[in-house]
Enzyme design. Structure first.
Site, mmCIF file in Angstrom:
data_model
loop_
_atom_site.group_PDB
_atom_site.id
_atom_site.type_symbol
_atom_site.label_atom_id
_atom_site.label_comp_id
_atom_site.label_asym_id
_atom_site.label_seq_id
_atom_site.Cartn_x
_atom_site.Cartn_y
_atom_site.Cartn_z
ATOM 1 N N CYS A 178 0.826 -1.229 -0.058
ATOM 2 C CA CYS A 178 -0.095 0.076 -0.082
ATOM 3 C C CYS A 178 0.826 1.296 -0.006
ATOM 4 O O CYS A 178 0.292 2.385 -0.291
ATOM 5 C CB CYS A 178 -0.990 0.002 1.330
ATOM 6 S SG CYS A 178 -2.137 -1.445 1.350
ATOM 7 N N CYS A 198 -13.958 0.649 6.818
ATOM 8 C CA CYS A 198 -12.793 0.084 6.166
ATOM 9 C C CYS A 198 -12.938 0.638 4.658
ATOM 10 O O CYS A 198 -14.126 0.709 4.107
ATOM 11 C CB CYS A 198 -13.415 -1.605 5.768
ATOM 12 S SG CYS A 198 -13.699 -2.432 7.351
ATOM 13 N N CYS A 199 -11.782 0.903 4.317
ATOM 14 C CA CYS A 199 -11.870 1.433 2.955
ATOM 15 C C CYS A 199 -11.964 0.448 1.824
ATOM 16 O O CYS A 199 -11.725 -0.671 1.953
ATOM 17 C CB CYS A 199 -10.202 2.043 2.420
ATOM 18 S SG CYS A 199 -8.908 0.762 2.486
#
Length: 394
Positions: A82, A213-214
């Site tokens: 990420c 939560c993305c």
């Protein structure tokens, strides 16, 4: 000796849900063209390209960048989970600062699939196995919950155990994210949320609910970096400079202290932030605006403390006092963050860069943090890597 590195241009395309976007080469090409147009630089003048993506075959960077032309420029593909986008930015900055290049393009893109992140190569060791083993030893494993939610939800639980943090405190971060995102045309989710709606959304891994939560998304973002000499020679914008930057990876504390916060990068972020503050001669109290890695509300909360925006154990009060939004001490994620924009892994770090450059230029519209002359970026990848970048208006 190092030279000043300026952000001459940035570009970002609106993120989209999986299945609703262009293929990844076009995502990357569109973002790169937007950054070049913003910088008013012709692609022929780019000397190096650092192209970041996580889910893609080798040389996906070339597949995207060749849409801009076939100049023979070196294209370096970057994959750091990420933190990929900011790792590409880190390498591009080094190239300029060292004198190896005068004008460089950092690009990030991702074409993601629906659902939780998973293992794509089951026939070889999982690079996250050490993290999974440490999680198992610390809190066990829930076969029904996504691994990432267990990791970051576990960090939230650890904060609750240490400091008595309430579940609603995490949910308030999601409410704040949507309130900011309503002014961001590049965010997928712009509709405001109430605290009750966040708390009532389906549970994922306590204390996290779905709206904390993305989501996986597809998109691209890019930045053009150059030296001061190059900018002056070609009449480019010199208003934003990278004042300091640090990149860290895991130390012993990530695995040896049975602390889920540290397993997901708390100490990486803390060490990187301290390096940046020291190099710039400032403290966290000097920062008016931050784009930080809110893949889950729990991570935003612990990152307040890792970056020194709140004292250790003080994040709950920081949130209750409204110090994380407009009118408070520091505006966190004016873009709406990953929770609202989505998280196309390779593009996220450069999308954060774009937002902060717009803030420092005074181009953020209704999201504008008035008078911002410094801006801090935090981009994290479990596995692990953390990049913290400080931008300044000259």
């Amino acid at each position: 000796m190092t030279r000043a590195v300026h952000v001459a241009g940035v570009g970002m395309i609106p993120f989209a849900k999986p299945g609703a976007s262009d293929p990844y080469p076009l995502l990357g090409a569109r973002a790169a063209k937007a950054a070049l147009a913003d910088a008013r630089v012709d692609y022929q003048r780019i000397e190096q390209v650092y192209a970041g993506f996580v889910y893609g075959d080798s040389c996906s960077g070339q597949a995207a960048i060749y849409h801009l032309g076939l100049t023979g420029v070196p294209v370096i593909n970057v994959n750091n989970n990420c933190a990929t986008g900011s790792t590409a930015l880190y390498l591009a900055r080094q190239a300029i600062a060292s004198g190896a290049a005068e004008c460089v393009l950092a690009l990030g893109f991702e074409q993601m699939q629906r659902g939780a992140l998973g293992v794509h190569y089951a026939d070889r060791p999982d690079p996250s196995q050490r993290f999974l083993d440490a999680m198992q030893a610390t809190q066990g494993t829930d076969p029904q919950a996504p691994i990432a939610a267990q990791l970051f939800g576990g960090a939230g639980r650890m904060h609750m155990q240490l400091y008595g943090t309430q579940p609603e405190t995490f949910a308030r971060i999601a409410v704040k994210a949507r309130r900011h995102a309503q002014h961001n045309p590049n965010a997928i989710f712009r509709a405001p949320l109430t605290l009750d709606e966040v708390m009532a959304s389906p549970p994922v891994f306590d204390p996290l609910t779905r709206l904390q939560c993305c989501p996986p998304t597809c998109g691209g973002a890019a930045a053009v970096l150059c030296s001061e000499e190059f900018a002056r020679r070609h009449g480019l914008d010199l208003s934003v400079v990278i004042q300091a930057q640090a990149m860290t990876t895991d130390g012993n504390s990530s695995f040896d202290e049975s602390d889920m916060r540290k397993l997901v990068g708390y100490d990486m972020a803390r060490h990187a932030a301290r390096q940046v503050y020291e190099a710039a001669g400032i403290g966290p109290e000097d920062i008016p605006v931050v784009e930080l890695h809110d893949c889950f509300t729990a991570n935003e909360l612990i990152t307040y403390e890792a970056l020194g925006l709140a004292p250790e154990g003080g994040a709950e009060q920081f949130i209750a006092d409204g110090d994380n939004t407009y009118g408070g001490k520091v505006v966190t994620n004016p873009s709406g963050g990953l929770l609202s924009k989505g998280h196309p892994l390779g593009a996220t770090g450069l999308a954060q860069c774009a937002e902060l450059v717009w803030q420092l230029r005074g181009q953020a519209g209704a999201r504008q943090v008035e008078g911002a002359r410094l801006a801090l970026q935090h981009n994290l990848g479990v596995g692990g890597a953390c990049v913290v970048t400080l931008y300044a208006r000259t």
